[in-house]
Structures are given as structure tokens and as C-alpha cells.
Scaffold this motif. Structure first.
Motif, PDB file in Angstrom:
ATOM      1  N   TYR A 101     -11.455  17.512  30.327  1.00 45.60           N
ATOM      2  CA  TYR A 101     -10.034  17.186  30.083  1.00 45.60           C
ATOM      3  C   TYR A 101      -9.405  16.581  31.331  1.00 45.60           C
ATOM      4  N   ALA A 133     -15.312  18.327  22.518  1.00 45.28           N
ATOM      5  CA  ALA A 133     -13.948  18.185  23.023  1.00 45.28           C
ATOM      6  C   ALA A 133     -13.505  16.744  22.828  1.00 45.28           C
ATOM      7  N   CYS A 180     -19.295  20.029  25.508  1.00 41.60           N
ATOM      8  CA  CYS A 180     -19.082  20.533  26.868  1.00 41.60           C
ATOM      9  C   CYS A 180     -19.562  21.981  26.910  1.00 41.60           C
ATOM     10  N   VAL A 227     -15.065  22.239  29.132  1.00 47.04           N
ATOM     11  CA  VAL A 227     -14.013  21.517  28.397  1.00 47.04           C
ATOM     12  C   VAL A 227     -12.855  21.193  29.341  1.00 47.04           C
TER      13      VAL A 227
END
Length: 464
Positions: A300, A262, A290, A296
Motif C-alpha cells: 500500500y 491487495a 502479499c 499488504v
């Protein structure tokens, strides 16, 4: 069952101990359930999924093994060629630039685009190149299902002029050369081929590797403000989160280890404030992986709290990042899908075109999802559906880019689940054909599927 790579097809298996004396299901003893998706079965090693049955808490209820096998009728493809004569003139200066758009009809009466021809410039009597399409994509294996064909005059700004349309069917086309008189479109040839499918490769062990790249430029707005596209609403996903989950939850079924790189781009990173267009969302550049889509999403949200949104919007670094991995595995054992989610106008157009042309020779595809209200004219050029993308005189070997603006898929009633399903269906629809085009060009055949599962034989041993 009908299988669609681009859709999440949820399955539930219920297990009962049958009471032969009662035809009423409620009278049978319930043993447990197993939940999965059809993609999860297909994407597992050898298309064979083994999963625990969930039943009474604290009690082991056993496992169930489900295998998937593709029906032979789904393997046919057709090679078709069309021409037209005396089409309507739509351009004030010069003649038309016509192309065809093919739609298959769905069970609910709607239509889905399944193929676009190339544009033939400045003519009213075009002869389009022959193209190959699977029978499944064309009519879902239903020979009498309606196929709608639209004729357009291509315009550079994307506002293509409608010339006309006609309907036909696979059965009608298979009769050979014929003319659709309403718009003077003629079928020149129709050849049926049976070939290996996307599922043959998946069953033979090919892995789909998924990478995410998220736009962290300042044009997205301050993540702490509700007006920001990155706003971390405690009650619902933002546009980035919806796009990521919609695509990722389907793709992850085809990756055995569920570990996904990611990346972010366009942000200033701590501690020195340097601008990066290729940083790991988990903060570990040596290992940007991830676990699953949930991992993910977590990375983020963590990044939003520690980086500064900046700019510009450069795509080339993340495309080249994935291309380096794809270049090292060209034997058909792996295929790479890069999802780029962005809000704005691209800054490094020339470098991005160069990266895409180079990547078109590799086992990879690129999905670009535009979020927010911006104009995305440049993205249509990258898509290459109508005019093949080129850089410095070199054309892309294959069409590997699919772009969509997320706003076109948002459900008017506010149903985010439906919005996400619509988005995933459209952006993933081209992946199997892009995958197959790479394998065909390279002459790569699928590996043999593992032998079918046979239950172990329990031998009763006795002592004398």
C-alpha cells in the motif's frame, strides 16, 4: 474461554519447572513463553496449533501444542417471531414503518446490536417474519442476561424515529408466547434448534480468504500533505492503515498460507497514466498476493509513491474480481471476505448493486469502511440491514455487506489501538452468520474434523 470471531483475543502461556518445595512462583525455574491469539488456535488446521516456545536466546525450548474445542451449549439457535399492536404513529403522512432492533447486554453494562428485523411498511400492527439467531449472539449463553429490544419507525434518510423499547431475557422468552405490554409487542413463537456452528466448518478445514481494496481517488488529498487521508505519517498509521490492520490482523488467523490479494482503484498507473479500478498494490497483476498484513501495508505504501490519485470511485470492478474466485469454489472449502476502504461517494452505484446481488449467491462477504468526513448515505443502502438491496427487480439472496464509518469508532482520547479494536469488533460481527447463511442455503455440511492429537509413544529399545 469466551470466543469472539470479531475480536483479537491475545493469549500468553508461561512455562515453569516446578520446585515442589516452594509455593512461590518466582522460585520456580522459568522455561519460556508462547504468544498467540485464540483465533490463531481456532483457525489452524483442525483447531490445533503447534508453536515454538520462546525462552533463553540461542536455546531451543521445545514446542507447545494447543487444541480448541467448542462447548456444546454454544450450538443452540432460536427461531422467534414477533408482532405488535397499536404502535405509535410517527409519520405525518401514512402510518409507521416499524422494525425491531435486538441488543445483548455485555459484562460492562453496555449493549451490542445482535439482530434487526425487516421493515414492515405502513402499519401500526406489524407482523415480522420469523428469524433465527444463535443463543451465543443473543445472550452469550447466559439465559438470564438482559436483552433489550427497541422499536423504530424506519425513515429513508436513516434518521429512524424511536417508538419505544422493552427488556427481557432468554429464559423469559423461552417460556413461550407472551406479551410485552408496555409497547404491545407480542412473542408469537419461540423454537430452540441445535445446529452446526461456524467453528465446525473452520475445524473441518474451511479457509477464510481475505482480499483488500483501497480507494486511490484524488478526493483523498495529496499523500505528501498532512491533511490527506493517505498521508504517510512516520509516527502513526493513517486512517486507511488503521482500518486495514484492525480488520486484517483478525482475519489472517483463518487463512493458512497468510497470502492476501491487495488491490487499489481510482488511480492513474505508470508508465502510460491509464486509469485503473482493479490494480495490484504489489505491481504484479498476475500475482497480487502479499504475505500477511505487513506485506499488504508495505505494498500500500509503495503504491502511494508511484501512482497518481485520480477517480472516479468505482466499486464494481473489485467486487467482481473477488466474485470470480468465489464462483469457482462453491463446495464450502473456502469463503471470501472483501474489505473495501474508501473516502467518498460511490460513482457506479447501479453497477455495484448489480455486483452485490450477483455476489450474494456466492461464498463471500463485503466489508466497507468509510474514512474521512464525507457523507456516506449511499453506503447505508448497500448495507441492506434494513431494506434488502436489489438491482433491476432482483433482490440479494443474502445480506453480505457491512458498512461502517470509521469516525464513529475513533477513541476521543486518541488511543488508536482502542479505535481499531472497536472498528474490527463491529465490522466483523456479522461475518460468521453470513458465512453460515451461505452454507445453510446450499445445504453444505462441515467436513469431519481431524482426529484429536495423541502424543507419540516412545518405545524404549534394549539390546540383549
Amino acid at each position: 474461554m469466551d470466543y469472539f470471531f470479531e475480536e483479537r483475543e491475545n493469549l500468553r502461556f508461561d512455562f515453569y519447572d516446578v520446585d515442589s518445595k516452594s509455593p512461590n512462583l518466582s522460585k520456580h525455574d522459568f522455561l519460556g513463553q508462547m504468544f498467540c491469539t485464540l483465533g490463531e488456535i481456532v483457525g489452524s488446521q483442525g483447531s490445533r496449533l503447534e508453536k515454538s516456545i520462546v525462552g533463553i536466546p540461542g536455546k531451543k525450548c521445545g514446542t507447545v501444542i494447543v487444541t480448541a474445542e467448542e462447548l456444546g451449549c454454544c450450538r443452540d439457535s432460536v427461531l422467534m417471531q414477533f408482532c405488535a399492536n397499536k404502535l405509535d404513529k410517527k409519520d405525518f403522512f401514512g402510518k409507521s414503518d416499524p422494525f425491531l432492533v435486538f441488543h445483548r447486554s455485555n459484562e460492562d453494562g453496555s449493549f451490542t446490536i445482535c439482530h434487526k428485523t425487516e421493515v414492515v411498511k405502513n402499519t401500526l400492527n406489524p407482523v415480522w417474519q420469523a428469524f433465527k439467531i444463535s443463543v451465543r449472539a443473543l445472550c452469550n449463553g447466559d439465559y438470564d442476561r438482559t436483552i433489550k429490544v427497541e422499536v423504530y419507525d424506519w425513515d429513508r434518510d436513516g434518521s429512524h424515529d424511536f417508538i419505544g423499547e422493552f427488556t427481557t431475557s432468554y429464559r423469559e422468552l423461552s417460556r413461550g408466547q407472551s406479551q410485552f405490554n408496555v409497547y404491545e409487542v407480542t412473542l408469537l413463537s419461540f423454537l430452540i434448534e441445535t445446529e452446526v456452528s461456524f467453528l465446525d466448518y473452520i475445524k473441518g478445514g474451511t479457509q477464510i480468504n481475505f482480499t483488500v481494496a483501497i480507494d486511490f481517488t484524488a478526493s483523498n488529498g495529496n499523500p505528501s500533505q498532512p491533511t490527506s487521508l493517505h498521508y504517510m505519517n512516520p509516527y502513526q498509521l493513517n486512517a486507511y492503515g488503521m482500518a486495514l490492520r484492525a480488520v486484517g490482523e483478525i482475519i489472517q488467523d483463518y487463512d493458512s498460507d497468510k497470502m492476501f490479494p491487495a488491490l487499489g482503484f481510482g488511480a492513474r498507473l505508470p508508465p502510460d497514466g491509464r486509469v485503473s479500478h482493479e490494480f495490484a498494490l504489489n505491481g504484479n497483476p498476475q500475482n497480487p498476493y502479499c504475505h500477511g498484513i505487513d506485506g499488504v501495508m508495505e505494498a500500500y505504501y509503495r503504491s502511494l509513491k508511484c501512482v497518481q490519485l485520480y477517480g472516479p470511485t468505482n466499486f464494481a470492478p473489485v467486487i467482481n474480481h473477488v466474485a470470480r474466485y468465489a464462483a469457482s469454489v462453491k463446495d464450502g472449502s473456502q469463503y471470501f471476505v472483501l474489505l473495501i476502504i474508501t473516502d467518498g461517494v460511490i460513482s457506479d452505484m447501479a453497477q455495484t448493486k448489480e455486483s452485490i446481488v450477483n455476489a450474494s449467491k456466492l461464498p463471500m462477504s463485503i466489508i466497507i469502511v468509510g474514512v474521512g468526513p464525507a457523507e456516506f448515505d449511499a453506503m447505508e443502502e448497500l448495507d441492506g440491514d434494513v431494506v434488502r438491496i436489489s438491482s433491476r427487480g432482483r433482490f440479494a439472496e443474502r445480506d453480505i455487506v457491512q458498512f461502517v464509518p470509521f469516525r464513529d469508532y475513533i477513541d476521543r482520547s486518541g488511543n488508536h489501538v482502542l479505535s481499531m479494536a472497536r472498528l474490527a469488533k463491529d465490522v466483523l460481527a456479522e461475518i460468521p452468520e453470513q458465512f453460515l447463511s451461505y452454507m445453510r442455503v446450499r445445504g453444505i455440511k462441515p467436513s469431519p474434523a481431524p482426529p484429536p492429537y495423541t502424543p507419540p509413544i516412545h518405545v524404549l529399545q534394549t539390546q540383549i
